[in-house]
Structure formats: structure tokens, C-alpha cells
Write a protein that holds these residues in place. Sequence first.
Motif, PDB file in Angstrom:
ATOM      1  N   GLU A 139       0.847  -1.196   0.000  1.00  0.00           N
ATOM      2  CA  GLU A 139       0.000   0.000   0.000  1.00  0.00           C
ATOM      3  C   GLU A 139       0.877   1.238   0.000  1.00  0.00           C
ATOM      4  N   ILE A 140       0.503   2.225  -0.815  1.00  0.00           N
ATOM      5  CA  ILE A 140       1.172   3.523  -0.848  1.00  0.00           C
ATOM      6  C   ILE A 140       0.159   4.576  -0.416  1.00  0.00           C
ATOM      7  N   GLU A 141       0.563   5.419   0.482  1.00  0.00           N
ATOM      8  CA  GLU A 141      -0.323   6.462   0.994  1.00  0.00           C
ATOM      9  C   GLU A 141      -0.880   7.307  -0.150  1.00  0.00           C
ATOM     10  N   GLY A 142      -2.186   7.249  -0.320  1.00  0.00           N
ATOM     11  CA  GLY A 142      -2.851   8.130  -1.266  1.00  0.00           C
ATOM     12  C   GLY A 142      -2.770   7.740  -2.723  1.00  0.00           C
ATOM     13  N   GLN A 143      -2.259   6.571  -3.049  1.00  0.00           N
ATOM     14  CA  GLN A 143      -2.202   6.184  -4.450  1.00  0.00           C
ATOM     15  C   GLN A 143      -2.201   4.660  -4.583  1.00  0.00           C
ATOM     16  N   PRO A 144      -2.659   4.147  -5.734  1.00  0.00           N
ATOM     17  CA  PRO A 144      -2.713   2.694  -5.921  1.00  0.00           C
ATOM     18  C   PRO A 144      -1.339   2.132  -6.259  1.00  0.00           C
ATOM     19  N   ILE A 145      -1.179   0.816  -6.064  1.00  0.00           N
ATOM     20  CA  ILE A 145       0.060   0.165  -6.470  1.00  0.00           C
ATOM     21  C   ILE A 145      -0.005  -0.150  -7.957  1.00  0.00           C
ATOM     22  N   ASP A 146       1.114  -0.527  -8.528  1.00  0.00           N
ATOM     23  CA  ASP A 146       1.204  -0.830  -9.961  1.00  0.00           C
ATOM     24  C   ASP A 146       0.193  -1.920 -10.326  1.00  0.00           C
ATOM     25  N   SER A 147      -0.600  -1.665 -11.358  1.00  0.00           N
ATOM     26  CA  SER A 147      -1.653  -2.604 -11.757  1.00  0.00           C
ATOM     27  C   SER A 147      -1.091  -3.937 -12.250  1.00  0.00           C
ATOM     28  N   SER A 148       0.167  -3.959 -12.662  1.00  0.00           N
ATOM     29  CA  SER A 148       0.753  -5.218 -13.145  1.00  0.00           C
ATOM     30  C   SER A 148       0.843  -6.264 -12.040  1.00  0.00           C
ATOM     31  N   PHE A 149       0.817  -5.809 -10.778  1.00  0.00           N
ATOM     32  CA  PHE A 149       0.910  -6.749  -9.661  1.00  0.00           C
ATOM     33  C   PHE A 149      -0.429  -7.410  -9.331  1.00  0.00           C
ATOM     34  N   THR A 150      -1.495  -6.952  -9.930  1.00  0.00           N
ATOM     35  CA  THR A 150      -2.810  -7.554  -9.678  1.00  0.00           C
ATOM     36  C   THR A 150      -3.315  -8.324 -10.897  1.00  0.00           C
ATOM     37  N   LYS A 151      -2.452  -8.507 -11.876  1.00  0.00           N
ATOM     38  CA  LYS A 151      -2.820  -9.208 -13.114  1.00  0.00           C
ATOM     39  C   LYS A 151      -2.302 -10.641 -13.067  1.00  0.00           C
TER      40      LYS A 151
END
Length: 628
Positions: A469-481
Motif C-alpha cells: 500500500e502507498i499512501e494516497g495512491q494505488p500500487i502498480d496494476s501489473s501486480f494484480t494481473k
Amino acid sequence: MRKLLLLFVLVSVSLIFIGRLFYLQVFNQDEYNLYDDNAIRKVYDYPKRGYIYDRNGKLLVANQPSYDVMVIPREVEPLDTLEFCNLLKIDKERFKELYRKAYVYSPRLPSVFVPQLSKSDYAVLQEKMRKYKGFYIQKRSLRDYQTSIGANVLGDIGEVSPSIIDRDHYYKMGDLIGKQGVEKSYEQTLRGVKGIKFIQKDRFNRDIGPYKNGIHDTLPEPGKDIHITIDAELQEYGEKLMEHKRGGIIAIEPSSGEILAMVSAPSYNPNLLVGRDRSKNFSELYRDSIAKPLFDRSLQAQYPPGSPFKVLNALIGLQENVVDVNEVIGCKGGYYLGGRRLTACHHRGPVNMISGIYHSCNTYFVTLYRRIVDKYGDPGKGTNIWSDHCKSFGLGNYLNNDLSVGQKGRIPSGDYYDNAYGEGRWASTYIVSNAIGQGEVEATPIQLANMAAAISNRGYYYTPHIIKEIEGQPIDSSFTKKNETSIDKKFFEPVIEGMFDVYNLGTATHLQIPDIEICGKTGTAENFTKIDGVKTQLTDHSIFVAFAPKDNPKIAIAVFVENGYWGGRFAGRIASLMIEKYIKGEITRKDLEKWVMSHSLENEYAKPLSGEPFKINGEAQMQRIDIE
């Protein structure tokens, strides 16, 4: 005539100056740049660096105040060098060296003269700074590690190098930057943005106040806090289990690809790389060419994967339809061809796929591997197809994760062997060691853990990553694919059954954990080195891969212990304990824990390289044999 010539020259020069001024004021599109104006001093205000938490919200890295003595060489006036050196706790030669370095960087720009004063040193020096023109104190933050573990995970920060300054003008001489681990991977997220104040100077180079009443000044933007995927308790436990050993552990949550533990042994306390002793401590760690504590074995060490690789060959054999799960293959203690034994095997008797996995039969898997390579009538084509299947599990390639270091391992192709032997001049019999995870195959611990996760998911994996988790922003979408493997889902169940029986009937029966169904595979990888140009066999590496529970797995793990004899001796015990620790939160197999904690391999690492092959029960192991 001379008067006319002189008048012409004066008029021409005047016209040139007037024309140039007119161009600069009317036509020139270059914006005025405050940063290039020598009449304005720039004072940077450094932001708070983001905090780092583990997956459960435990604070791992915070900040502590630090004070740097800065210098602007051109503004330095004669001073009592001896007194100043005593205050800074340096000698006169060091003073000259630091001043020369700052002057070479820039006579007019500030740079760090002495970094990271302690609070007590700062208190003494602050009262006397008015005496030393051209020097001033700048406050910034240093890291404050709230833990003594995870040095390879967290990394450290240190002074930015000139090469980085040339590439990225955000950084100035003396700035700090993430050097390793999460600090490096998420540098731009953690560092924030520097603020700046512009100070107007008069013609005598004296400060006269904020430039234009400070309308161009900016405030610092603090770095963002991050949560990483590591479970601090599991990480700490893994590091305890690996004390007095060398190797790596990677544990992954299969349902997300989140890295639960990333242990490299031997390690060090991350607090060693904080403060004025950082350089000295780093040099000592760097010079340790034997234990290599700065070398992240969990990500960078490339080992023969040994018997865990057999389960991948089983999947490829099923996909390529060269074997049936129930087909029985006989074993006579090795794989023979024309009366010559190509590989030895500790097992004797008939096996099918499931029993071949839990007995770890070399003969079965060499037979299977040769069928894969020879299926298309061209060993080069067969090897390429086999190689592509392996790579679909993340082997032989960088995993494109968010970790600061890594290695791609090696999955050889047909072209690889064409280059080695000559096109058309080799056959499957040349490369049978690949069948049992030896030969030219190499993998890192994270790659094998990822392979175990893909098997546990029945055919797919998420890219292993460290950010949660990063404060105030999403993580790289490639990690959820999802990353799909090339193996059909239906072929995974018999292989998983074989891995499950490794614990029930095979080489890991002594490693069972009550109430947890674990699927695993022991492995023993031969360990060679060259002594005086002669290939010499040393004590084998201990390897284990596993996942648990069997259904809806929560953890997949790979453990490598260098010179650990065989898979079930060190790596298997450690893997079982890590699984129980994560799933139950406590240890019931105290016998396993006591054994691991009380056994060291330091004597093994201290042995002189005698050139003798490693022996088990007095018998030299000459072939690539998997001793479980």
C-alpha cells in the motif's frame, strides 16, 4: 581618415550591443531561471522521508534528525582551522580534502562538508558557526530503523553519486538517496519533494533578504508512507532459523503474489548503515568476500534447483502428452543407456508419476525428459518447447517485480546447445541432467517460490512484489494481473497429489506439521567449484519448495541452504517451521525448531577446499544423484 575609422568602430560596437540587448528583451524566448542567477542564494528545505510499515501495520523505518555542515567555497574567509577541525572531529588533512572536493564540485554552490552530526556535536557547533564564514548548518532527516531485521528488504540511504546527479538534476551534492532494498525501489515515493528559499544578495555577496518577498519560495512536500508485504514476525523467525547458515528463503502469498518473507543469510543490522559510521561499516561488509552479507541470496543467488524441478518436468510431460499419470517405469538404481549409467538414483523399483515424485526417482524423470525433447524428432525444437513451458512459470527471466536486485537464472534453449555442441551434433542424452534440476538449469530462490505458487494456484501466478500500500495512491496494476502458465489446469492435480505424498509417504514424512496439509518437494543440488583448475565437488546444497494448505493455499515457500547436505536435513525443516509459524502463529514442532536452532554450518563453510569429493556414508557421490 583615422577619426572616421574610429568613429565607425565605436558606432558598430554600440549597434551590436544595442541589437543584442533588444534581442534579449524582445525576441529571446528563454525564460529567466532563478536557479542560474548567481546573485540569488538557494537554500533547500528537505522533506520528511516516508515511513515504512510491514503488512500488519508495524513500524519498521522512521526518521531521526541529522545535521550537515554545508560549505560554499567562494564565501569562505580565513578561519582558525585547528579550532574548527576540533569541533568537527576531523584532522587538518581531512579538512583540506573536503574543501578541495567541495570546490571541484562548485565554488559558488553549497555542498555537504561534514554530514550527519550528532545532536551533541550540533549543539556545541551551532553557537560558534557565526565565526566561520561560508559554512552553515543544514537540518535533514536520517533513517531510524525500528528493527534489527530485514536489512536486505529495507535497504538503506546514502550520499548520492556524481553519476546520478548528472542524470537526475533533482539531486545535489550531498543529498541522500535510497541505495538498496525498498529504499531504492521506492525512492521517488519515499523522498518527497524538496522545498526551496531564494535569498537575494547584494554586490558584496551579502544576504539582504528573501528574493521578491519570497513569492517564489516553496514548501517541502513530505514523502509518502508505504506498507510493504513483509510479515515482520515471519521475517524475524526466518532470520533466526538461518543463523550460522548461508542461503535464502522466499515466502509468497499465492493468492496475491505478495512476498511474506525475504530472508538472506548471513545478514546484518540495518542500523549499521546509519550515521557517520555508515561508510566505515559499509566498507567492512563489502570487503567480506567470504560470507558476502551484502549479497542478497534470496534474489541474486543462482543455484541448480535440484529435485523440486522434477515437478515442473512432470507437468510439461503431461501437457506434451508423452506420459500418462499411471504409466509405470522401472528403476534399477539409475538411468542406463547401452549398459552405461547416465544418472544414479537412490530408489529401486517401479514407479508411476505420483510415486515418482514422492520417491524422487531420477530414472523416472530422465525417461520423461528425454521423451519431451525427442518428441518432435529434433532435439533443438523439443528443447525450445520445453524451455518455453518452463519460462511460463517465471523461470529463466527477470520477474519484472519491484525489487531492487535480481537475476534471471537460466533455462537453456535449443540454440544454447547448438552453440555449445554445434548444430545437429547433440542429442537428448547430452542434457539429461536438466531432468533432475542439475546440468545447465539455474534458478533463484524467488523463482522457485514463484513456481510453487503457480502450482498451488493450478496454473497461474501474480508477479511477486514487495509493495502492499502507498499512501494516497494505488500500487502498480501489473501486480494484480494474473500470469497464466502454458500448462492446462487439469494436469496440476496429480502433480499436487505427488507433492502432498512427499509429506505422507516420501522424503518429508519426518517434517509433517499437525493439522496442516503441506505439499512439498525436497531437493539436493550438487555443488561444484574449481580448485587449481580442477572441477571439484563440495558438500551439496539443501533445497525445499512447498505450499500449504493443499487447497486454498496461504503460503508458498522456497528454501536454499548452502552446503546443507540434502533437502530434508536443513531446508525441509526450515520450510515446515516457516509454514507453521505463518499459518498457526506458533510452533508445535519444537523438536524441529530445536534441531535447526542448535545446528550450525559454520564448520562446513570453514573447511579448506581439499579437492576431495563429498561423501555420504563413505561413498563418493560421482553422478548427479538426489540424496533425500
